[in-house]
Design a protein around this motif. Structure first.
Motif, PDB file in Angstrom:
ATOM      1  N   LEU A 295       0.846  -1.183   0.000  1.00  0.00           N
ATOM      2  CA  LEU A 295       0.000   0.000   0.000  1.00  0.00           C
ATOM      3  C   LEU A 295       0.884   1.237   0.000  1.00  0.00           C
ATOM      4  N   CYS A 297       0.612   4.992   0.523  1.00  0.00           N
ATOM      5  CA  CYS A 297      -0.429   5.820   1.120  1.00  0.00           C
ATOM      6  C   CYS A 297      -0.099   7.302   1.066  1.00  0.00           C
ATOM      7  N   THR A 301      -5.713   8.440   0.865  1.00  0.00           N
ATOM      8  CA  THR A 301      -5.737   6.989   0.903  1.00  0.00           C
ATOM      9  C   THR A 301      -6.420   6.537   2.184  1.00  0.00           C
ATOM     10  N   GLY A 302      -7.284   5.535   2.082  1.00  0.00           N
ATOM     11  CA  GLY A 302      -7.863   5.013   3.313  1.00  0.00           C
ATOM     12  C   GLY A 302      -9.181   4.312   3.097  1.00  0.00           C
ATOM     13  N   ILE A 322       3.419  -1.119   4.029  1.00  0.00           N
ATOM     14  CA  ILE A 322       2.691   0.142   3.931  1.00  0.00           C
ATOM     15  C   ILE A 322       3.703   1.278   3.947  1.00  0.00           C
ATOM     16  N   THR A 332      -1.476  10.288   6.170  1.00  0.00           N
ATOM     17  CA  THR A 332      -2.636   9.443   5.871  1.00  0.00           C
ATOM     18  C   THR A 332      -3.546   9.450   7.090  1.00  0.00           C
ATOM     19  N   ILE A 336      -7.236   2.528   7.857  1.00  0.00           N
ATOM     20  CA  ILE A 336      -6.921   1.297   7.139  1.00  0.00           C
ATOM     21  C   ILE A 336      -7.002   0.174   8.165  1.00  0.00           C
TER      22      ILE A 336
END
Length: 468
Positions: A295, A297, A301-302, A322, A332, A336
């Motif tokens: 991911l 981020c 993003t989320g 991540i 971020t 998540i």
């Protein structure tokens, strides 16, 4: 070919059979209004290339039609200016457009079929192995459904083998509300596509809101098994994303295309709401730095969540990697979550949280509830310097003797229940609740509550001299 003038039915061997004899008997050489052959409004065709290859069907002659030929539902006989053969059907399959499933290139036929069904259409794949020597493009569409045959109970399933070095086996770039079910995407060993499934935007407009059911991605890729740039609102049910080799990740998700191997033609934007229910995400690649799930981020993003998903990694960096801050230089702040997930394999780390450019980046509302890794080589959870967790909820269930250490840079608020660790190192812990079965090493601690498994509460920052 036999004509019955009384019933006005033509029995035709193939649509496009080749060879001197076959060509004289295929549908492209027959006009429904050709009086020399007997005028017939209906043709029953035995196959596309040969009889019994699943490509035949029933066609009706439309005398007044000028529609162009699409090789499947509309056939324009040679020399016909007016009049077309039109297929009568309840369901359409790629075989109706001339796929052979014999190792030769089926991509042209599949792409013609996708164009023919278009927005809101449904296209079937049979229990066969199709070969694509160029990308399958279901792009900039609305509501298309691609459905295959299940690969369970002794069937091979509907498999598309990508044997090219193009951007993807299947691309849904720019598409909304697609449904993909019971399809296997397999990258060829020698001619490796960049990715198996490509998701993203062709313009700033939204793309996504797809449903994937029992999708499987396997084989060999030059970047990732699934590559998703800003495709949002997707739901994944029982999908297995498990390439044999992909040097970056089994699945890569990002707001932008550029941080890793650039595929091109994608527009970055917000990247939210991808939800995975069960299934597997992994990678057989042992390239240093590779991951099962990657991911990338940023500030938009989320709301990505993984429920009871199984993670694997043959080697490389981690089951879950991540990275914060690289795509847009922003924290971020959308959640998540990993819920009751499990990882097994030979990765260096179970979960690796990385801060780009040696800078501090916040990740707010991160949840890893009952996250268990069977056999990471070095770390259970590794947070690099600069990873700043705000109000996380993290729990790792007790599992001796495979426990590995976990390291955190800074944690503000939230709750940590770390029971799968052989050691715990935290640089800064502020206003948090920590439950653990080993004595933690904490450099800076302000206003925390720390408990052992017996429920004993320990005062911080005083030394934990009474720890069992």
């Amino acid at each position: 070919m036999m004509a019955n003038k009384k019933t006005e039915v033509l029995w035709v061997e193939t649509i496009k059979g080749v060879g001197a004899r076959a060509a004289r008997k295929n549908l492209y050489h027959i006009k429904g209004s050709d009086t020399s052959r007997g005028s017939s409004p209906v043709a029953i065709v035995g196959g596309y290339w040969v009889r019994g290859d699943d490509g035949g069907g029933v066609f009706c002659w439309d005398t007044s039609s000028h529609t162009g030929d699409n090789g499947g539902t509309i056939i324009v006989p040679i020399g016909s200016t007016t009049g077309r053969w039109k297929r009568i059907y309840d369901e359409l399959y790629v075989d109706h457009f001339g796929t052979k499933a014999d190792g030769s290139d089926d991509s042209g036929a599949i792409n013609r079929a996708i164009t023919a069904v278009g927005n809101g259409g449904k296209l079937g794949f049979r229990d066969k192995a199709y070969t694509a020597q160029s990308p399958i493009l279901a792009e900039n569409l609305r509501g298309i459904t691609l459905i295959g045959a299940s690969g369970q109970y002794g069937f091979n399933g509907s498999r598309i083998i990508g044997s090219h070095t193009g951007k993807a086996i299947l691309s849904l770039v720019g598409t909304l509300f697609a449904s993909v079910e019971n399809i296997i995407l397999e990258g060829d060993t020698a001619n490796r596509p960049k990715t198996g499934l490509l998701l993203g935007r062709s313009t700033a407009a939204s793309a996504g809101d797809h449903v994937f059911i029992n999708l499987k991605v396997q084989g060999f890729y030059s970047i990732a098994g699934v590559y998703n740039v800003a495709s949002e609102g997707n739901d994944w049910y029982g999908c297995v994303i498990q390439p044999n080799a992909a040097p970056f990740a089994g699945m890569y998700m990002s707001q932008a295309d550029w941080p890793i191997g650039v595929i091109g033609g994608l527009v970055g934007s917000s990247m939210e709401q991808n939800n995975f229910y069960g299934g597997e995400i992994g990678n057989g690649d042992t390239t240093p730095g590779s991951a099962g799930l990657f991911l990338d981020c940023g500030g938009s993003t989320g709301h990505h969540h993984f429920y009871s998903t199984f993670f694997t990694e043959g080697g490389g960096d981690s089951f879950i990697f991540i990275r914060l801050g690289l795509v847009d230089g922003l924290d971020t702040t959308f959640p998540i979550g990993f819920h009751d997930c499990f990882g097994e394999g030979n990765a260096t780390n179970g979960l690796h949280l990385s801060a780009s450019n040696n800078t501090s980046w916040r990740l707010a509302g991160f949840t890893a509830r009952n996250l268990r890794f069977q056999s990471p080589l070095t770390n259970n959870i590794l947070c690099d310097d600069g990873v700043y967790l705000v109000a996380p909820e993290i729990s790792t269930p007790w599992m001796a003797p495979a426990n590995k250490p976990s390291t955190f840079s800074r944690v503000d608020g939230g709750s940590l229940s770390l029971l799968a660790e052989s050691a715990i190192t935290i640089n800064q812990l502020r206003g948090s609740s920590l439950t653990t079965n080993v004595k933690p090493t904490i450099t800076t601690s302000i206003g925390n509550v720390i408990r052992d498994l017996e429920g004993s509460v320990y005062s911080i920052p005083q030394p934990l001299t009474s720890w069992p």
